[in-house]
Design an enzyme around this catalytic site. Structure first.
Site, PDB file in Angstrom:
ATOM      1  N   LYS A  89       0.823  -1.212   0.000  1.00 22.26           N
ATOM      2  CA  LYS A  89       0.000   0.000   0.000  1.00 22.26           C
ATOM      3  C   LYS A  89       0.854   1.256   0.000  1.00 22.26           C
ATOM      4  CE  LYS A  89      -3.573  -2.624   0.706  1.00 22.26           C
ATOM      5  NZ  LYS A  89      -4.785  -2.726  -0.033  1.00 22.26           N
TER       6      LYS A  89
HETATM    7  C1  PLP Z   1      -0.847  -7.739   2.265  1.00 21.08           C
HETATM    8  C2  PLP Z   1      -1.967  -7.676   1.304  1.00 21.08           C
HETATM    9  N1  PLP Z   1      -1.978  -8.523   0.272  1.00 21.08           N
HETATM   10  C3  PLP Z   1      -2.964  -8.524  -0.633  1.00 21.08           C
HETATM   11  C4  PLP Z   1      -4.033  -7.659  -0.518  1.00 21.08           C
HETATM   12  C5  PLP Z   1      -5.092  -7.673  -1.577  1.00 21.08           C
HETATM   13  O1  PLP Z   1      -4.964  -6.568  -2.437  1.00 21.08           O
HETATM   14  P1  PLP Z   1      -6.224  -5.997  -3.178  1.00 21.08           P
HETATM   15  O2  PLP Z   1      -7.176  -5.585  -2.096  1.00 21.08           O
HETATM   16  O3  PLP Z   1      -5.725  -4.824  -3.945  1.00 21.08           O
HETATM   17  O4  PLP Z   1      -6.765  -7.081  -4.005  1.00 21.08           O
HETATM   18  C6  PLP Z   1      -4.085  -6.755   0.551  1.00 21.08           C
HETATM   19  C7  PLP Z   1      -5.189  -5.805   0.755  1.00 21.08           C
HETATM   20  O5  PLP Z   1      -5.513  -5.006  -0.025  1.00 21.08           O
HETATM   21  C8  PLP Z   1      -3.008  -6.741   1.466  1.00 21.08           C
HETATM   22  O6  PLP Z   1      -2.984  -5.852   2.450  1.00 21.08           O
HETATM   23  N1  LIG Z   2      -6.506  -5.266   2.146  1.00 18.65           N
HETATM   24  C1  LIG Z   2      -6.850  -3.906   2.246  1.00 18.65           C
HETATM   25  C2  LIG Z   2      -8.313  -3.680   2.089  1.00 18.65           C
HETATM   26  C3  LIG Z   2      -8.600  -2.330   1.504  1.00 18.65           C
HETATM   27  O1  LIG Z   2      -8.102  -2.322   0.220  1.00 18.65           O
HETATM   28  P1  LIG Z   2      -7.908  -1.048  -0.675  1.00 18.65           P
HETATM   29  O2  LIG Z   2      -6.790  -1.414  -1.553  1.00 18.65           O
HETATM   30  O3  LIG Z   2      -9.180  -0.838  -1.373  1.00 18.65           O
HETATM   31  O4  LIG Z   2      -7.575   0.140   0.161  1.00 18.65           O
HETATM   32  C4  LIG Z   2      -6.268  -3.357   3.529  1.00 18.65           C
HETATM   33  O5  LIG Z   2      -5.228  -3.821   3.928  1.00 18.65           O
HETATM   34  O6  LIG Z   2      -6.810  -2.479   4.147  1.00 18.65           O
END
Ligand code: PLP
Ligand SMILES: N[C@@H](CCOP(=O)(O)O)C(=O)O
Length: 471
Positions: free
Chosen positions: A112
Site C-alpha cells: 500500500k
Molecule cells: C498484504 C496484502 N496482500 C494482498 C491484498 C489484496 O490486495 P487488493 O485488495 O488490492 O486485491 C491486501 C489488501 O488489499 C493486502 O494488504
Molecule cells: N486489504 C486492504 C483492504 C482495503 O483495500 P484497498 O486497496 O481498497 O484500500 C487493507 O489492507 O486495508
C-alpha cells in the site's frame, strides 16, 4: 483526460478532481475515458531506469497535465526516496521462471505504501493549491489503514478516520494505526468485518449531506489515483525480465481487486501480459465467480492472511464495466442485484472476456502454510501468508506454460504476520529498526458499533472541516 464513472451517471472529472472525489456521486468508481498507450520502445527503455523515472513515464499520460509536470515529478521523487530499498520494488528469483516482486520496502511494510506515499503528497498539493481541506474516511483490513495514517499524519489540510474490523487485524497492523500520535489521525475499531467497514465508508460517500459537510475524500482503491500508482510496478518488473520482447504473467494475492486491476491497466497501456492470476485465500468469492459466473457473497472466514478476508471486492466493478463494453446501465443493474440479494450473475459474453485474460485460484489455509514452509526449506526465503497465496497460485500457471515467467506479487513483509510465519517456518521475522519499539508504544483508538449513523456522529464531532478550521 477526463474520468468517467462505472455507473454512467456522475459528472466526468479531470485527474485532480477524481483524486479528491474518491467514490463517484452515482456510487460508481472513476476510470480514465480512454487508455493512454506506451509504445514498445518506451517500455523497452524502462529496463535499468530508476523506479521514479518509470513512474513519471507511466503516470504522466494518466495525469495528463492536470497537475503540473514539474510538481508531479518532484512528488514522485520524494515519495520513492522514502523506501528502504534502492530499487523501491525489487525482483527476486524464487524458482525456475518464478519471481517475487517485493512491494514491502516502504514505511509500513506493505504494498500500500507504493501508492499511498504518492497519494498523500498529491492530495496535500491539490488541497493547498485550492485552499481547501478534506476529511478522509477509509476502510482497512490492516494495511491500507497503516499506510494511509503514515502518509497523512500531521497534514494541516486533512483529518483522517480509518475504520478497521475490531480484533480481525494482526497486532502489528493494529499498532501501526493506533500508536501514531497526531491530532489529525483517528483509528476506529468497528465491531464488524472489513466488508462492514467498507460498506459504511461507501454509505458515507452516498450520504450527500454528510459528504458535502465534511468534504469527504477517500484513500481506498476506490480512488482511481491509487490504482494508477500501482500500475507502475508491473512495468518495472516486466522490463527487468525483458518486456516487451518477452511476455510475462503475474500472480496477485487478491482481496479488493485493486492490485490486480492495476496490472490489467498496465496491459491496456501496452505492457504485454500473458495472464493475470487472481490468488485468493479461503475467502474465495473471486475464484468461485470466475468458475461459475455467479458473484455470490458468503460469510467471511478469518484466515492467516487477514488483509484478504474480503467478500465485497470493490474494484471488480471496474473490470465488469470494461467487460460490459463500458455500459453504465448494466453495472447499475449488477450492483443493484448485489445490494438487494448479495449476488449477481455475469452474462456469458463479459464472463468470457474476463476469463480470456484472468485465471483464479483459491489457496486454503493448509496450502498457504505449506507454501511458506516449503519455500523456506528449499530457498531460505521467508514469505508472508498473503505473498504465499500469490506464489502458490503462480506455480499453477507455470505448470501450464513453463516457458512464460511468472511474477508473484509479494504484498507484505513477513514481520507483519510473525505468528503465522513462525508456525509455518519456525522463523520469527523481526521488525525493521524503525519499528523495533512498536509493541511498546502507547495505543489510542475508539471502539464503535457497526452502525453508520454512530460512526458519522463520531466523525462529525472530531473533524476540523466541520468546525470551519482555516486551511
Ligand atoms: C498484504 C496484502 N496482500 C494482498 C491484498 C489484496 O490486495 P487488493 O485488495 O488490492 O486485491 C491486501 C489488501 O488489499 C493486502 O494488504
Ligand atoms: N486489504 C486492504 C483492504 C482495503 O483495500 P484497498 O486497496 O481498497 O484500500 C487493507 O489492507 O486495508
Amino acid at each position: 483526460m477526463l474520468h468517467v464513472s462505472t455507473r454512467g451517471e456522475a459528472p466526468a472529472l479531470g485527474f485532480a478532481d477524481a483524486l479528491l472525489t474518491g467514490l463517484a456521486r452515482d456510487g460508481g468508481l472513476y476510470l480514465p475515458q480512454t487508455w493512454p498507450f506506451l509504445p514498445h520502445e518506451t517500455i523497452k527503455g524502462f529496463a535499468g531506469l530508476p523506479y521514479a523515472e518509470v513512474a513519471k513515464a507511466v503516470l504522466g499520460p494518466l495525469v495528463d497535465g492536470d497537475i503540473p509536470q514539474a510538481d508531479l515529478s518532484r512528488m514522485i521523487d520524494e515519495a520513492y526516496a522514502s523506501f528502504r530499498h534502492s530499487a523501491v520494488c525489487p525482483l527476486t528469483q524464487l524458482d525456475d521462471n518464478l519471481f517475487v516482486l517485493e512491494l514491502f520496502h516502504g514505511p509500513t511494510l506493505a504494498f500500500k505504501d507504493v501508492a499511498m506515499q504518492l497519494l498523500g503528497r498529491l492530495m496535500d498539493h491539490v488541497l493547498k493549491a485550492r485552499g481547501a481541506r478534506a476529511t478522509i474516511v477509509g476502510a482497512t483490513s490492516g494495511d491500507t489503514g497503516s499506510a494511509a495514517v503514515e502518509a497523512f499524519k500531521g497534514l494541516d489540510q486533512v483529518d483522517i478516520f480509518i475504520l478497521y474490523p475490531h480484533g480481525r487485524v494482526s497486532d502489528v497492523q493494529r499498532r501501526q494505526m493506533t500508536t501514531v500520535d497526531s491530532p489529525n489521525v483517528h483509528a476506529l475499531a468497528v465491531e464488524g468485518t472489513f466488508d462492514d467497514c467498507q460498506t459504511m465508508v461507501k454509505g458515507m460517500f452516498n450520504h450527500a449531506r454528510f459528504r458535502d459537510e465534511l468534504q469527504l475524500s477517500g484513500v481506498n482503491s476506490i480512488n482511481w489515483a491509487r490504482v494508477a500508482a500501482q500500475a507502475v510496478y508491473y512495468f518495472t518488473a516486466a522490463a527487468v525480465l525483458g518486456s516487451p520482447s518477452r511476455p510475462v504473467s503475474f500472480s496477485v494475492p487478491t482481496g479488493n481487486f485493486g492490485d490486480i486491476l492495476a496490472g490489467w491497466v498496465a496491459k491496456q497501456m501496452g505492457l504485454p501480459i500473458e495472464r493475470l492470476m487472481i490468488g485468493t485465500n479461503a475467502n474465495d468469492i473471486l475464484a468461485r465467480t470466475l468458475a461459475t459466473g455467479a458473484y455470490d457473497i458468503k460469510g467471511v472466514e478469518p484466515t492467516t492472511s487477514p488483509s484478504m478476508d474480503i467478500q465485497i471486492s470493490s474494484n471488480f466493478e471496474r473490470l465488469l464495466f470494461e467487460a460490459y463494453g463500458r455500459d453504465g446501465a448494466a453495472i447499475r443493474r449488477l450492483m443493484g442485484n448485489l445490494a438487494q440479494s448479495q449476488s449477481f450473475t455475469i452474462d456469458p459474453g463479459p464472463l468470457a472476456r474476463i476469463r480470456n485474460e484472468f485465471s483464479a485460484l483459491a489457496i486454503d489455509e493448509t496450502n498457504v502454510a505449506d507454501e511458506m514452509a516449503k519455500t523456506y526449506k528449499a530457498t531460505g526465503y521467508v514469505l508472508d501468508p498473503h505473498s504465499a497465496v500469490g506464489t502458490r497460485a503462480g506455480r499453477t500457471l507455470l505448470k501450464k506454460r513453463p516457458e512464460i515467467p511468472v511474477i508473484a506479487l509479494s504484498t507484505a513483509h513477513p514481520a507483519k504476520f510473525p505468528d503465522a510465519v513462525q508456525r509455518a517456518t519456525g522463523v520469527r521475522p523481526a521488525l525493521p529498526a524503525h519499528m523495533a519499539d512498536l509493541m511498546e508504544r502507547k495505543e489510542s483508538f475508539s471502539v464503535l458499533p457497526n452502525d453508520q449513523a454512530a460512526v458519522e456522529r463520531f466523525i462529525r464531532d472530531r473533524a476540523r472541516a466541520v468546525k470551519g478550521v482555516a486551511a
